[in-house]
Scaffold this active site. Structure first.
Site, PDB file in Angstrom:
ATOM      1  N   ASP A 112      55.143  39.342  54.673  1.00  0.00           N
ATOM      2  CA  ASP A 112      54.924  40.280  53.564  1.00  0.00           C
ATOM      3  C   ASP A 112      53.530  40.894  53.602  1.00  0.00           C
ATOM      4  OD1 ASP A 112      57.469  39.728  52.418  1.00  0.00           O
ATOM      5  OD2 ASP A 112      56.668  37.895  51.541  1.00  0.00           O
ATOM      6  N   ASP A 145      55.258  36.442  49.387  1.00  0.00           N
ATOM      7  CA  ASP A 145      54.586  35.159  49.548  1.00  0.00           C
ATOM      8  C   ASP A 145      54.390  34.746  50.997  1.00  0.00           C
ATOM      9  OD1 ASP A 145      57.276  34.632  50.148  1.00  0.00           O
ATOM     10  OD2 ASP A 145      57.027  32.521  49.590  1.00  0.00           O
ATOM     11  N   ASP A 167      60.022  40.752  47.329  1.00  0.00           N
ATOM     12  CA  ASP A 167      60.569  39.962  48.426  1.00  0.00           C
ATOM     13  C   ASP A 167      61.564  38.967  47.826  1.00  0.00           C
ATOM     14  OD1 ASP A 167      60.757  38.672  51.018  1.00  0.00           O
ATOM     15  OD2 ASP A 167      59.535  37.084  50.138  1.00  0.00           O
ATOM     16  N   CYS A 214      20.502  52.557  32.603  1.00  0.00           N
ATOM     17  CA  CYS A 214      19.727  51.674  33.487  1.00  0.00           C
ATOM     18  C   CYS A 214      20.582  51.235  34.675  1.00  0.00           C
ATOM     19  CB  CYS A 214      19.260  50.434  32.725  1.00  0.00           C
ATOM     20  SG  CYS A 214      18.198  50.778  31.314  1.00  0.00           S
ATOM     21  N   CYS A 222      20.770  49.391  29.129  1.00  0.00           N
ATOM     22  CA  CYS A 222      21.889  50.275  28.795  1.00  0.00           C
ATOM     23  C   CYS A 222      22.576  50.743  30.068  1.00  0.00           C
ATOM     24  CB  CYS A 222      21.408  51.477  27.982  1.00  0.00           C
ATOM     25  SG  CYS A 222      20.329  52.595  28.918  1.00  0.00           S
TER      26      CYS A 222
END
Length: 879
Positions: free
Chosen positions: A656, A652, A450, A15, A12
């Protein structure tokens, strides 16, 4: 150093919380993340063997088992060892199924024997009535003992964790069932003593009021039944990782010493040449060196339209060649492939914890001790106040409290939804690196985009063609293609690509001599015996070429951030081309979807202001910041955060990376640089800006599912525990421990099943494609980095219509009958395919009518329209 540990004995959330606390408290450990669903722990520590051993000892002292999995890997390294979670889930389900089968074999007769007389069921010969009551009691004792033995794991784990002062759900079950068994065992002795004294009335009373063997056994049977269904449901949450692992082909056809040889995929090495035929999966990442093929990349990118591959193109392992034949030179194998990276990202994301999950873990960590205290108070209150001296009633309420309380539902509420949401994202080409990113994406109110490679294609292409009077488009393409093929300029590559599309690959074969590049002007050469030049207006002026007939069109192209390129032969104008980095078809759709979610958008680019204005008008962003350097992008993101905004940065390139790292959520385009991808929290494998909105929608769907799970888990306990305590007893409403056990088991099943609904989630879609964003955008604010008063707003500049340009003639409407469309996804593919044909505008596709209407320029051929639809996977005829 990061290492994965297999954890044993967890049942559970309490635990998981204690294992995590035990491991995190060891000196040298930076962070420990325990995953209850996968029974594993991700440990960040100093790499020392003594630290690793200390962690194992600490977990064992807490009452659980721990063992390091495979080797260890430094943070950021690619080496890792994956264990198929479906295999572990299948084994766990099979084990739980066997446990359930034996439990039912002993538990059903036990229940029948104990409850049959009360329910009016037929009596068992020899075990009925006063003469058979002792035999019945002994039989119940034997059956209950068998049930307890089959389910002994609850007692071993429960009492062990109790001895370590870290009780869990098994402790509640063990105490409740053991108490019922022990109390019943005393009742059997009472019956035996009464029968020995020939006191039949006392013996019968003891049987009716002191035997709870059925409760002890049935509690375990019902809990095991719930655990079995929970195990089956949990197994489904790991289906995506297993599906990804199954994608990699087991063998590869390698060319060695001039011969083809089939070898296991793990034996392929970098630089090996692998042959892939139609219908086969590509076993490794690499570059095509020979042949052509149509490759289905949907397993990696989520995009169902096949991609044509030829020599020089990169291919990804686990994608499928649907047509053709290629030879691939391996560039990445094993754990270095894109597939392995995806599996690693998904696995790490499902092992991480969202902030909301940590809150649930803190509650679960104290839940079991509190429940045990409540059960003790309930027993004392009933035996002392509400039913003085009635041990059976007080005992019944206390056991009901123990068995109905369920920390499992609370602990499973968040990780199941996180796991399913993350894997659902991977299925549609969105890689979410952490649970924090998945949760954080739903809080965004600003998305910074961008321009180059994100909103636009990232490379120039021919957008408009304007042949001179008496010159065909094919003739213009032949001359421009032959001339520009000798140039290394980026615009030349775009023109050559357009010429090949117009005339066919390899059709431009005119003899070229005397090639010369004119600095700042263009190129000149002799093509097929004629003097041909291509370049700007200055070059045309120097060569005495009259371009006044197309000057207005050239000015219009320049206003739209396109580069006008004149082509002349023997001193006469042949035509005008416009070249630009075009906007991706889905960019406007992405902005429109973000706006519908109440999220502002900003275009942040290092490009010049005029270009940024034009792009902004086409996609419909709310704000534009142009001419910024990489560090200034990071400053802009920081400034937005200081204003109290939750910011996502989408990019990308290397430039950036600082902004991606600074943003609350960094989103990288999958075709971008490794630096950008490593700096981001989310990676879009399809390089489609529309997936920005999809990722945010997925975050909202996942968090909605988590909140539902937490609500029902807390609501369940808030309602059921007071009922089990006997609060409603004055109204005649009480809770039998057996009913409580059934409710406890199935509460976890409900939570996991609710999380599985995310597998049916689908991304939203805004109709209108390109025009969607601009239509509702209004005016985009042009802002300087330093935050001075806004400059003049960006006016919307529409895409040029060919029919409005000199020499183009009027646009005509065409109608196509399209066969094979099954859903809105098909509509999107057909729309995108037709919009990709040069000279086509205003595409409208109807799923109900099975047709497409569009406006086409005079140079658009019917065959080109049909071909575009067929390449998208559908059939078309022009009406």
């Amino acid at each position: 150093m990061r290492q994965t540990f297999d954890i044993e004995g967890m049942t559970c959330a309490a635990c998981a919380s204690r294992v995590q606390k035990a491991a995190g408290g060891v000196p040298g450990v930076a962070e420990a993340n325990v995953n209850l669903l996968k029974n594993s722990m991700e440990l960040d520590y100093d790499g020392e063997a003594k630290t690793r051993d200390a962690v194992v000892d600490a977990i064992q002292k807490a009452g659980y088992g721990a063992s390091p999995r495979g080797g260890s890997a430094a943070r950021g390294s690619k080496a890792s060892e994956f264990v198929d979670p479906q295999v572990a889930a299948r084994k766990a389900t099979q084990a739980k199924g066997r446990q359930l089968a034996w439990s039912l074999a002993f538990g059903v007769p036990l229940f029948y024997l104990a409850m049959g007389p009360m329910l009016g069921w037929p009596e068992v010969p020899g075990l009925a009535g006063m003469p058979g009551m002792m035999a019945s009691a002994v039989t119940q004792l034997l059956l209950a003992t068998c049930v307890l033995f089959v389910n002994r794991a609850y007692f071993v784990n429960g009492f062990r964790t109790l001895a370590h002062l870290s009780p869990n759900m098994d402790s509640l079950i063990a105490i409740g069932s053991a108490a019922s068994y022990a109390y019943s065992l005393v009742g059997v002795y009472q019956m035996a003593l009464a029968l020995g004294a020939m006191d039949m009335e006392a013996a019968h009373y003891a049987m009716m009021h002191s035997l709870y063997f059925d409760s002890a056994g049935t509690i375990l049977v019902l809990i095991t039944l719930g655990k079995y269904f929970e195990s089956r449901a949990k197994g489904k949450t790991t289906s995506a990782i297993s599906a990804l692992m199954d994608l990699a082909p087991k063998t590869a056809t390698v060319v060695r010493d001039g011969r083809e040889e089939v070898v296991p995929t793990e034996e392929v090495r970098v630089s090996d040449r692998v042959v892939v035929r139609a219908g086969e999966s590509i076993p490794v990442d690499g570059v095509v060196v020979d042949g052509t093929a149509s490759v289905d990349e949907s397993a990696i990118t989520g995009e169902s339209v096949p991609v044509e591959k030829a020599a020089g193109d990169r291919v990804t392992g686990a994608t499928v060649s649907s047509r053709g034949w290629i030879t691939v030179e391996a560039t990445a194998v094993g754990d270095d492939t894109a597939l392995a990276s995806i599996i690693r990202l998904v696995d790490e994301a499902t092992s991480s914890k969202a902030p909301i999950e940590r809150q649930a873990d803190r509650i679960a960590g104290v839940f079991v001790p509190v429940v045990m205290g409540v059960a003790a108070v309930t027993f004392l209150a009933w035996i002392a106040l509400f039913a003085p001296g009635d041990f059976a009633v007080a005992f019944n309420h206390a056991v009901s409290v123990l068995v109905i309380s369920c920390p499992c539902a609370l602990g499973l509420a968040t990780p199941t939804a996180i796991m399913v949401g993350t894997e659902r994202g991977a299925k549609v080409g969105i890689l979410i690196k952490s649970a924090e990113a998945l949760e954080g994406a739903c809080n965004l109110d600003e998305v910074v985009l961008d321009k180059t490679g994100t909103v636009t294609e990232g490379k120039p292409s021919v957008t408009d063609v304007l042949p001179a009077e008496g010159v065909s488009a094919e003739e213009l393409a032949r001359l421009a293609g032959a001339l520009e093929r000798r140039s290394e300029h980026p615009l030349a590559e775009a023109i050559c690509h357009w010429a090949d599309q117009t005339l066919g690959q390899g059709s431009v074969d005119d003899e070229v001599s005397g090639f010369e590049q004119v600095a700042g002007g263009g190129v000149v050469a002799r093509v097929g015996g004629s003097s041909v030049c291509a370049g700007n207006a200055r070059l045309m002026g120097e060569r005495g070429v009259d371009v006044s007939s197309v000057s207005d069109a050239a000015d219009a192209f320049a206003d739209q951030a396109k580069t006008p390129l004149y082509v002349a032969r023997d001193g006469r104008l042949v035509g005008l081309l416009a070249v630009a980095d075009v906007v991706k078809p889905s960019s406007a759709q992405a902005v429109a979807r973000l706006r519908s979610m109440g999220i502002r958008t900003m275009l942040l680019t290092g490009d010049q202001e005029r270009t940024a204005q034009v792009i902004a008008s086409q996609v419909g962003v709310d704000q534009v910041v142009a001419g910024v350097m990489p560090d200034q992008k990071e400053r802009m993101v920081r400034r937005l955060q200081q204003e109290g905004r939750k910011v996502a940065m989408v990019g990308d390139g290397i430039n950036d990376a600082p902004a991606l790292a600074r943003a609350d959520i960094g989103i990288a385009i999958g075709a971008g640089t490794d630096v950008a991808i490593s700096s981001a929290d989310i990676v879009l494998m399809r390089s489609d800006p529309a997936d920005v909105a999809t990722a945010i929608e997925l975050s909202h769907a996942t968090m909605r599912d988590i909140r539902q799970n937490l609500f029902w888990a807390l609501f369940y306990n808030a309602i059921c525990i007071p009922v089990a305590m006997g609060v409603l007893s004055p109204l005649g409403i009480t809770l039998n421990p057996m009913i409580g056990a059934a409710a406890m088991g199935f509460s976890s099943v409900f939570v996991v099943s609710n999380a599985l609904r995310l597998f049916a989630w689908k991304p939203g879609r805004t109709r209108g494609m390109r025009s969607a964003g601009a239509a509702g955008a209004g005016r985009a604010e042009l802002t300087s980095l330093e935050g001075e008063a806004p400059q003049e707003s960006v006016s919307k500049v529409g895409l040029p219509k060919q029919g409005d340009q000199k020499g183009e003639g009027q646009m005509s409407q065409k109608r196509l009958k399209v066969e094979g469309m099954m859903c809105e996804h098909c509509v999107a593919h057909v729309t995108q395919a037709l919009e990709g044909v040069k000279g086509v505008r205003n595409v409208q596709v109807s799923l109900d009518k099975g047709e497409a209407t569009l406006d086409a320029g005079p140079l658009v051929r019917n065959g080109a329209l049909v071909k575009a639809v067929e390449e998208a996977g559908y059939k078309a005829t022009v009406e």
